[in-house]
Motif scaffolding. Structure first.
Motif, PDB file in Angstrom:
ATOM      1  N   GLU A  44       0.846  -1.202   0.000  1.00  0.00           N
ATOM      2  CA  GLU A  44       0.000   0.000   0.000  1.00  0.00           C
ATOM      3  C   GLU A  44       0.873   1.240   0.000  1.00  0.00           C
ATOM      4  OE1 GLU A  44      -3.052   0.318   3.031  1.00  0.00           O
ATOM      5  OE2 GLU A  44      -3.566   2.356   2.400  1.00  0.00           O
ATOM      6  N   THR A  45       0.621   2.097  -0.974  1.00  0.00           N
ATOM      7  CA  THR A  45       1.432   3.302  -1.092  1.00  0.00           C
ATOM      8  C   THR A  45       0.617   4.419  -1.723  1.00  0.00           C
ATOM      9  OG1 THR A  45       3.554   4.153  -1.910  1.00  0.00           O
ATOM     10  CG2 THR A  45       2.361   2.682  -3.376  1.00  0.00           C
ATOM     11  N   ALA A  46       1.077   5.648  -1.533  1.00  0.00           N
ATOM     12  CA  ALA A  46       0.413   6.784  -2.176  1.00  0.00           C
ATOM     13  C   ALA A  46       0.510   6.617  -3.685  1.00  0.00           C
ATOM     14  CB  ALA A  46       1.074   8.084  -1.744  1.00  0.00           C
ATOM     15  N   PHE A  47      -0.499   7.070  -4.411  1.00  0.00           N
ATOM     16  CA  PHE A  47      -0.445   7.054  -5.869  1.00  0.00           C
ATOM     17  C   PHE A  47       0.785   7.812  -6.331  1.00  0.00           C
ATOM     18  CE2 PHE A  47      -4.998   6.268  -5.350  1.00  0.00           C
ATOM     19  CZ  PHE A  47      -5.223   5.311  -6.324  1.00  0.00           C
ATOM     20  N   GLY A  48       1.343   7.406  -7.447  1.00  0.00           N
ATOM     21  CA  GLY A  48       2.430   8.174  -8.039  1.00  0.00           C
ATOM     22  C   GLY A  48       3.730   7.417  -8.226  1.00  0.00           C
ATOM     23  N   MET A  49       3.881   6.257  -7.582  1.00  0.00           N
ATOM     24  CA  MET A  49       5.135   5.518  -7.730  1.00  0.00           C
ATOM     25  C   MET A  49       5.213   4.957  -9.158  1.00  0.00           C
ATOM     26  SD  MET A  49       6.652   2.454  -5.326  1.00  0.00           S
ATOM     27  CE  MET A  49       7.012   3.430  -3.881  1.00  0.00           C
ATOM     28  N   PRO A  50       6.358   5.123  -9.814  1.00  0.00           N
ATOM     29  CA  PRO A  50       6.459   4.592 -11.177  1.00  0.00           C
ATOM     30  C   PRO A  50       6.321   3.061 -11.185  1.00  0.00           C
ATOM     31  CG  PRO A  50       8.268   6.096 -10.692  1.00  0.00           C
ATOM     32  CD  PRO A  50       7.565   5.829  -9.391  1.00  0.00           C
ATOM     33  N   LEU A  51       5.707   2.570 -12.261  1.00  0.00           N
ATOM     34  CA  LEU A  51       5.455   1.138 -12.392  1.00  0.00           C
ATOM     35  C   LEU A  51       6.740   0.313 -12.268  1.00  0.00           C
ATOM     36  CD1 LEU A  51       3.523  -1.199 -13.099  1.00  0.00           C
ATOM     37  CD2 LEU A  51       3.832  -0.626 -15.511  1.00  0.00           C
ATOM     38  N   GLY A  52       7.805   0.806 -12.898  1.00  0.00           N
ATOM     39  CA  GLY A  52       9.061   0.065 -12.881  1.00  0.00           C
ATOM     40  C   GLY A  52       9.636  -0.093 -11.481  1.00  0.00           C
ATOM     41  N   GLU A  53       9.437   0.930 -10.661  1.00  0.00           N
ATOM     42  CA  GLU A  53       9.933   0.867  -9.281  1.00  0.00           C
ATOM     43  C   GLU A  53       9.170  -0.225  -8.516  1.00  0.00           C
ATOM     44  OE1 GLU A  53      10.146   4.740  -7.486  1.00  0.00           O
ATOM     45  OE2 GLU A  53      10.495   3.911  -5.474  1.00  0.00           O
ATOM     46  N   LEU A  54       7.860  -0.292  -8.786  1.00  0.00           N
ATOM     47  CA  LEU A  54       7.047  -1.319  -8.129  1.00  0.00           C
ATOM     48  C   LEU A  54       7.486  -2.720  -8.547  1.00  0.00           C
ATOM     49  CD1 LEU A  54       3.626   0.473  -8.556  1.00  0.00           C
ATOM     50  CD2 LEU A  54       4.587  -0.239  -6.352  1.00  0.00           C
ATOM     51  N   VAL A  55       7.752  -2.883  -9.843  1.00  0.00           N
ATOM     52  CA  VAL A  55       8.085  -4.211 -10.359  1.00  0.00           C
ATOM     53  C   VAL A  55       9.510  -4.610  -9.968  1.00  0.00           C
ATOM     54  CG1 VAL A  55       8.404  -5.589 -12.464  1.00  0.00           C
ATOM     55  CG2 VAL A  55       6.475  -4.002 -12.285  1.00  0.00           C
ATOM     56  N   ASN A  56      10.462  -3.715 -10.218  1.00  0.00           N
ATOM     57  CA  ASN A  56      11.862  -4.099 -10.074  1.00  0.00           C
ATOM     58  C   ASN A  56      12.451  -3.863  -8.688  1.00  0.00           C
ATOM     59  OD1 ASN A  56      12.212  -5.060 -12.757  1.00  0.00           O
ATOM     60  ND2 ASN A  56      12.240  -2.919 -13.452  1.00  0.00           N
ATOM     61  N   GLU A  57      12.063  -2.760  -8.042  1.00  0.00           N
ATOM     62  CA  GLU A  57      12.648  -2.490  -6.725  1.00  0.00           C
ATOM     63  C   GLU A  57      11.823  -3.103  -5.611  1.00  0.00           C
ATOM     64  OE1 GLU A  57      13.839   1.639  -6.321  1.00  0.00           O
ATOM     65  OE2 GLU A  57      14.261   1.670  -8.477  1.00  0.00           O
ATOM     66  N   VAL A  58      10.533  -2.779  -5.574  1.00  0.00           N
ATOM     67  CA  VAL A  58       9.679  -3.353  -4.529  1.00  0.00           C
ATOM     68  C   VAL A  58       9.527  -4.861  -4.753  1.00  0.00           C
ATOM     69  CG1 VAL A  58       7.386  -3.332  -3.488  1.00  0.00           C
ATOM     70  CG2 VAL A  58       8.440  -1.181  -4.207  1.00  0.00           C
ATOM     71  N   GLY A  59       9.174  -5.223  -5.971  1.00  0.00           N
ATOM     72  CA  GLY A  59       8.931  -6.633  -6.283  1.00  0.00           C
ATOM     73  C   GLY A  59      10.213  -7.438  -6.481  1.00  0.00           C
ATOM     74  N   GLY A  60      11.317  -6.749  -6.735  1.00  0.00           N
ATOM     75  CA  GLY A  60      12.593  -7.456  -6.892  1.00  0.00           C
ATOM     76  C   GLY A  60      12.758  -8.181  -8.220  1.00  0.00           C
TER      77      GLY A  60
END
Lengths: 158, 505
Positions: B344-360
């Motif tokens: 859960e995060t505020a709107f606005g995080m780039p998709l790539g950050e979610l996939v590659n950094e958060v999701g690994g």
């Protein structure tokens, strides 16, 4: 195909649906109650529900046939629902499903010859971060592979 | 010794029940007194079963734990991941809607109140209907089911409609692959949904609520039903909620395996006991909904976000986010991903950050080929679009949609022609049959993709044309949005379409 079942009693069906008569929109709760008791919706129940709700048998049949959950014939002793949706496909769900169907010698919806296991597709169990996933009767299973599925099926068939 | 083992079905699916049993058995054998709580999930699904042990350093996390590690867990020889809130995936989040999920015993009303529960409802009781609706409007909350329609506008319509009876219907028919936020919330913090629905009832003058919950979620059904019974027994639901003199009650209705019943008008037909066929709009459900009465139909997450808006204030909520996408979104990262779960995060995080950094990145370790955002009706986005910020308008601008905020990751072994064909096949299976573009179009779509697969290049234009017709001519989002995954796959991965050696049969 419908299986006439001598154990089905109209009074029993009446008793199953009675608690739902006063509810708003009682049709689905009634059908769920009948299926929970018999494992399928017997032909006899269609008439009883139709009469109770003042609808035609065709209308009740129309509702039953719309929803994948309701069956008009008994399933095998256990029902294995394998997720076919995208998140499980991304981690090998399709190969797992093909192998399972192959091992049992059935197609989707089919029952193994010993009558123990029916395999059905399901479109998402909400286990998308721990797929491939399946539901065995009411038990969810995640991170499946062929080995675990084979062990599961062996357990169900003994 | 206080130990937490989640009861969430994702944890159960990977052995949490066996782990809980083993911990109790080992503790009994060693004569250790143990308080075992079955909490909700913290959302770090790759670590499930994630067991927590209370200590002076906070709640220490262990995971994934297997049953044979129960002894090591009790004697301290099992290595810990540290305090659960310090795990980077968790520490980076802004948890508003999911603040309590995983922290508490989902069925303890005392826990619920201890962590801020019921504060919002108490505030709402002191307000008029207009003031309640105004709060929701000011918070900028938009429908979390996928459509993104302003919740306050919907509520205002129902408030202003005159009728002898109004309804609050919660759409818990979460059928989109890659999404599990509704399930996790209902299993992990069910009172939040109950409180949100009660506030909605007070706001618009509705006295009856229904949670239309899919049959594929037996654990969520059980928890919700138990929570409703507890709420009723404690005066949180019923003829006199929290001694306000106002009535609101609710019940769970179980679906029967039809994806299309996640569409609000199909859902209403299904609740009424009919075939789940789509209704034409207008009339809007807010004017003529369930049994023809004015009805709020909101997604689980929309309704479960209401309590925190009333607890902390609309301005607090609206301060998060990006542009017209206000507040936070519980994003579900799934599929072939290393760190899958709910973020859960505020709107606005780039998709790539979610996939590659958060999701690994991918679980397989191979390159990411595409992600599908928004369920089976959402577009496939290639890494070239990964700088898109997570927001309603931002995704729309990229030819996609955020839907219910599920991200399904695929590695480079995915065949996009197969995925496009599956989208059409799924639409054919699940179509309610009312409108022709969806009912017939989906079947023709499968055939046309097969023709492309057999090397018939002329079928590509036909597929594009068919998708246009489905998009413009379908009654609801099923037929209307299926072109998103199909056309995005075709546009971004043209090399996957056509006759190839590996698919030649």
């Amino acid at each position: 195909m419908q299986h006439p079942n001598p154990a089905i009693d109209l009074e029993d069906i009446g008793a199953l649906i009675a608690p739902h008569i006063e509810r708003e929109g009682p049709m689905l709760p009634m059908l769920h109650a009948v299926q929970a008791a018999y494992g399928f919706i017997p032909r006899e129940a269609v008439g009883v529900i139709a009469e109770t709700l003042n609808q035609t048998k065709a209308e009740v049949h129309g509702v039953i046939s719309f929803y994948q959950d309701f069956r008009d014939a008994p399933a095998g002793r256990h029902v294995v629902k394998i997720c076919r949706a995208e998140a499980c496909q991304a981690v090998g769900g399709s190969a797992l499903a093909d192998a399972t169907l192959g091992n049992l010698g059935v197609d989707w919806g089919g029952t193994s010859t010993d009558g123990k296991v029916t395999v059905e597709p399901v479109y998402c169990l909400g286990l998308c971060a721990c797929g491939p996933a399946a539901m065995v009767d009411e038990q969810v299973v995640g991170r499946l592979d062929e080995e675990r599925m084979t062990a599961l099926l062996r357990e169900l068939r003994t | 010794m206080k130990v937490y083992v989640p009861r969430d079905s994702a944890a159960k699916a990977v052995g949490a029940d066996a782990v809980a049993d083993a911990i109790l058995a080992e503790a009994a054998e060693r004569g250790i007194e143990i308080d075992l709580v079955r909490n909700g999930s913290r959302g770090m699904v790759w670590l499930e079963p994630l067991v927590e042990v209370e200590s002076e350093r906070g709640r220490l996390a262990y995971g994934p734990v297997t049953a044979d590690q129960a002894g090591g867990l009790l004697d301290g020889s099992l290595e810990s991941l540290g305090p659960v809130e310090h795990i980077p995936f968790f520490a980076r989040q802004t948890r508003l809607t999911f603040a309590r999920c995983g922290l508490t015993d989902p069925l303890s009303l005392a826990d619920y109140e201890a962590y801020g529960g019921l504060t919002g409802l108490r505030r709402a009781i002191a307000m008029t209907g207009e003031e309640i609706v105004q709060q929701v409007t000011e918070a900028g909350l938009r429908g979390r089911g996928g459509a993104g329609f302003p919740t306050g506008v919907k509520w205002k319509t129902v408030l202003e409609a005159h009728a002898d009876r109004k309804y609050v219907v919660c759409n818990a028919d979460e059928g989109d692959s890659g999404t599990f936020a509704d399930r996790m919330l209902m299993e992990g913090d069910p009172f939040t949904l109950i409180e949100g629905m009660a506030i909605a009832g007070l706001g618009v003058g509705a006295t009856q609520g229904y949670v239309y919950l899919r049959s594929e979620y037996p654990d969520a059904i059980a928890v919700m039903e138990e929570a409703i019974a507890i709420a009723r027994a404690n005066g949180l639901l019923g003829p006199d909620i929290l001694r306000s003199g106002r009535a609101f009650d609710m019940e769970v209705r179980v679906g029967a395996g039809a994806y299309v019943c996640g569409e609000e008008t199909s859902l209403l037909n299904s609740l009424e006991g009919k075939r789940g066929v789509v209704r034409t709009k207008p009339p809007l459900p807010a004017v003529e909904g369930l049994f023809g009465k004015p009805t709020i139909v909101n997604n689980v997450i929309s309704l479960a976000t209401i309590p925190v808006i009333f607890e902390k204030g609309a301005a607090h909520y609206a301060a998060f986010g990006l542009g017209r996408s206000k507040g936070t979104m519980p994003i579900q990262i799934a599929g072939n991903v290393k760190h899958g779960g709910l973020f859960e995060t505020a709107f606005g995080m780039p998709l790539g950050e979610l996939v590659n950094e958060v999701g690994g990145g991918t679980a397989s370790g191979r390159p990411v080929k595409a992600v599908q955002v928004g369920g089976p009706l959402g577009a496939y986005l290639p890494p070239e679009q990964f700088d898109t910020p997570f927001g309603y308008e931002e995704f729309d601008g990229q030819g996609g949609l955020i839907g219910h905020a599920g991200i399904v990751v695929f590695d480079d072994t995915a065949d996009m022609q197969v995925m496009a064909r599956f989208a059409m096949e799924f639409c054919a299976i699940e179509s309610c049959g009312k409108c022709t573009p969806c009912r017939i179009g989906a079947v023709r779509g499968v055939e046309t993709i097969d023709r492309i697969g057999q090397g018939d290049a002329s079928a590509i234009d036909l597929l594009s044309d068919l998708c246009e017709t489905m998009k413009d001519g379908s009654l609801c989002a099923l037929g209307g949005f299926i072109p998103y995954p199909v056309m995005s796959a075709l546009t971004h991965f043209p090399d996957d379409f056509g006759a190839r050696k590996e698919v030649a049969e």
